[in-house]
Scaffold this active site. Structure first.
Site, PDB file in Angstrom:
ATOM      1  N   GLN A 273       0.834  -1.195   0.000  1.00 47.98           N
ATOM      2  CA  GLN A 273       0.000   0.000   0.000  1.00 47.98           C
ATOM      3  C   GLN A 273       0.873   1.250   0.000  1.00 47.98           C
ATOM      4  O   GLN A 273       1.848   1.349   0.746  1.00 47.98           O
ATOM      5  CB  GLN A 273      -0.919   0.018   1.228  1.00 47.98           C
ATOM      6  CG  GLN A 273      -1.966  -1.086   1.240  1.00 47.98           C
ATOM      7  CD  GLN A 273      -3.101  -0.843   0.251  1.00 47.98           C
ATOM      8  OE1 GLN A 273      -3.093   0.089  -0.536  1.00 47.98           O
ATOM      9  NE2 GLN A 273      -4.094  -1.714   0.284  1.00 47.98           N
ATOM     10  N   TYR A 302      -5.207 -13.885  -1.104  1.00 48.41           N
ATOM     11  CA  TYR A 302      -4.595 -12.742  -1.805  1.00 48.41           C
ATOM     12  C   TYR A 302      -3.738 -11.966  -0.809  1.00 48.41           C
ATOM     13  O   TYR A 302      -3.845 -10.752  -0.666  1.00 48.41           O
ATOM     14  CB  TYR A 302      -5.662 -11.824  -2.420  1.00 48.41           C
ATOM     15  CG  TYR A 302      -6.754 -12.548  -3.187  1.00 48.41           C
ATOM     16  CD1 TYR A 302      -6.585 -12.868  -4.533  1.00 48.41           C
ATOM     17  CD2 TYR A 302      -7.938 -12.920  -2.563  1.00 48.41           C
ATOM     18  CE1 TYR A 302      -7.579 -13.543  -5.232  1.00 48.41           C
ATOM     19  CE2 TYR A 302      -8.939 -13.592  -3.256  1.00 48.41           C
ATOM     20  CZ  TYR A 302      -8.747 -13.901  -4.586  1.00 48.41           C
ATOM     21  OH  TYR A 302      -9.736 -14.572  -5.287  1.00 48.41           O
ATOM     22  N   GLU A 323      -1.179 -16.780  -2.019  1.00 48.95           N
ATOM     23  CA  GLU A 323      -0.792 -15.685  -2.915  1.00 48.95           C
ATOM     24  C   GLU A 323      -0.273 -16.266  -4.224  1.00 48.95           C
ATOM     25  O   GLU A 323       0.500 -17.234  -4.222  1.00 48.95           O
ATOM     26  CB  GLU A 323       0.288 -14.813  -2.256  1.00 48.95           C
ATOM     27  CG  GLU A 323       0.896 -13.759  -3.160  1.00 48.95           C
ATOM     28  CD  GLU A 323      -0.118 -12.799  -3.758  1.00 48.95           C
ATOM     29  OE1 GLU A 323      -0.045 -12.562  -4.981  1.00 48.95           O
ATOM     30  OE2 GLU A 323      -0.993 -12.303  -3.009  1.00 48.95           O
ATOM     31  N   CYS A 393     -10.709  -2.518  -2.981  1.00 53.41           N
ATOM     32  CA  CYS A 393     -10.245  -1.260  -3.568  1.00 53.41           C
ATOM     33  C   CYS A 393     -11.202  -0.746  -4.633  1.00 53.41           C
ATOM     34  O   CYS A 393     -10.893   0.231  -5.321  1.00 53.41           O
ATOM     35  CB  CYS A 393      -8.843  -1.421  -4.157  1.00 53.41           C
ATOM     36  SG  CYS A 393      -8.732  -2.653  -5.476  1.00 53.41           S
TER      37      CYS A 393
END
Length: 437
Positions: A273, A302, A323, A393
């Site tokens: 981020q 994820y 992942e 998001c």
């Protein structure tokens, strides 16, 4: 056409309506502005326009610290007060929940919690990227303009971490000098900075092949005091480039950041981020949503390089972390070693195909912008998890997925908290707590 901007869209444009009620998306318009706009696309259900002149500015107009607002693509909402931005982001989430999620006004009111944000509305980004361009026989680096075909020359970016504010001009100047004497084949340049660790990394993205490593390292070393300079090599078609390797040209070969109680080390290709302080709000909300207990099992889908995995593992008996991106998987393993955390099973692969065999009490998902595949929702529903934290998001795909959960019948959303990770833009993160119905 004279128009008054009624609201901000989930995008850089303002939304106005003609006297007949037709929607017009206005580039360069901010909520409350009355503008003279030129129609550039007139469709049957909506039109697009660009501001020619602001006739009456919005009372929420502010003077931004950047002269490139409206030209550079980095901060399309930069001329709007932060308070107005926060209100618009809350409204965008409400709208998505109602229009796409089909939640009633009362259900939306019950779900929505006030937007959260960190202190800094400027100078919060730990990463920026520069794009290369050749113009009139000259090579230079700049930032993508609002017009995607433009590359804007900038000496500084007020969104970037203040600790290394001069790095933008220094890196662009050094590589511009080199690029005018030889072809570096640069695809992009990323600069990462941390005010907490002091780390500064310059990452050069290039195709595989010959590269003047020593010369680039020397010139950049003279220009900027980087703790790491790396080359990220990629190959494949332009729209599907994949990383084939990372080589350290100078320094540590990776970037270090402190987030919450953890120190994380990240390779240049790994996602992290861009707003560290606001990302800590995400962690707090995820832990609030799950309230993990020492005897419980967790799943992190994820999971990236471990932003949520590490704090979850500190609180749970065991965590399965999934992942698909190779560099992030390697970084996660390294970050677990740094933290001396041994109760995590790292699973490399697609979240659906490699869904953990272990059951779970709590589960966190942080999918890409496209949201969750229907199969992922079915797999999550098949667990005995009591609570799910969904980090999103994109309000549209979030609203769609929440409706899918409701229709599936296993989980129901309890609250949704928007978090302003990206001031001066329309982007916003959201954390939703879902509990077993």
């Amino acid at each position: 056409m004279r128009l008054t901007i009624e609201t901000m869209t989930y995008g850089p444009d303002g939304l106005a309506r003609t006297p007949e009620g037709k929607a017009v998306f206005v580039a360069g318009g901010l909520i409350g502005d009355t503008v003279e706009a030129r129609i550039c696309e007139d469709g049957p259900s909506f039109s697009r326009a660009v501001v020619e002149e602001v006739l009456e500015p919005s009372p929420d107009h502010v003077q931004p610290p950047c002269p490139f607002i409206g030209i550079c693509g980095g901060c399309p909402w930069g001329g709007l007060s932060h308070e107005a931005q926060l209100q618009a982001k809350e409204e965008n989430l409400r709208s998505a929940l109602a229009r796409i999620g089909k939640f009633s006004p009362k259900e939306v009111d019950d779900l929505m919690r006030p937007i959260r944000h960190a202190k800094d509305a400027w100078g919060y980004r730990n990463k920026i990227e520069l794009a290369p361009v050749h113009e009139n026989g000259k090579f230079r680096l700049g930032m993508h303009g609002r017009d995607a075909s433009q590359i804007i020359k900038v000496d500084a970016c007020p969104l970037f971490e203040k600790k290394h504010a001069k790095a933008v001009k220094a890196v662009a100047g050094a590589l511009g000098f080199l690029g005018n004497s030889r072809d570096l084949q640069l695809e992009r340049v990323a600069i990462r900075s941390s005010r907490r660790t002091g780390a500064l990394e310059v990452a050069l993205w290039t195709p595989t092949g010959a590269f003047p490593r020593a010369q680039v390292s020397r010139v950049l070393g003279d220009a900027v005091r980087a703790t790491s300079v790396v080359r990220v090599m990629s190959k494949g078609e332009k729209r599907a480039r994949r990383v084939s390797g990372v080589e350290a040209l100078a320094g540590e070969g990776s970037w270090t950041e402190k987030i919450g109680d953890e120190t994380m080390r990240l390779s240049a290709p790994s996602f992290f981020q861009v707003n560290t302080r606001a990302a800590e709000i995400l962690i707090d909300l995820v832990m609030e949503a799950l309230d993990p207990q020492p005897h419980e099992l967790g799943i992190d889908l994820y999971c990236g390089a471990g932003t949520f995995t590490l704090p979850l593992a500190r609180r749970c008996e065991f965590v399965s972390a999934v992942e698909s991106y190779g560099p992030a998987v390697r970084d996660l393993r390294r970050n677990l070693d740094i933290a001396n955390i041994t109760n995590v099973d790292v699973i490399g692969g697609d979240a659906v195909r490699e869904f953990p065999d272990e059951d779970a009490d709590v589960l966190v998902v942080d999918p890409p912008r496209a949201g969750l595949a229907p199969e992922a929702i079915d797999l999550i529903a098949s667990t005995s998890a009591r609570d799910v934290a969904y980090v999103s998001c994109d309000p549209a795909t979030l609203a769609r997925d929440l409706r899918r959960f409701v229709e599936e019948g296993t989980f129901r959303p309890v609250w949704a908290t928007p978090v302003d990770l990206f001031p001066q833009t329309f982007h916003c993160e959201t954390v939703v707590r879902l509990t077993r119905a």
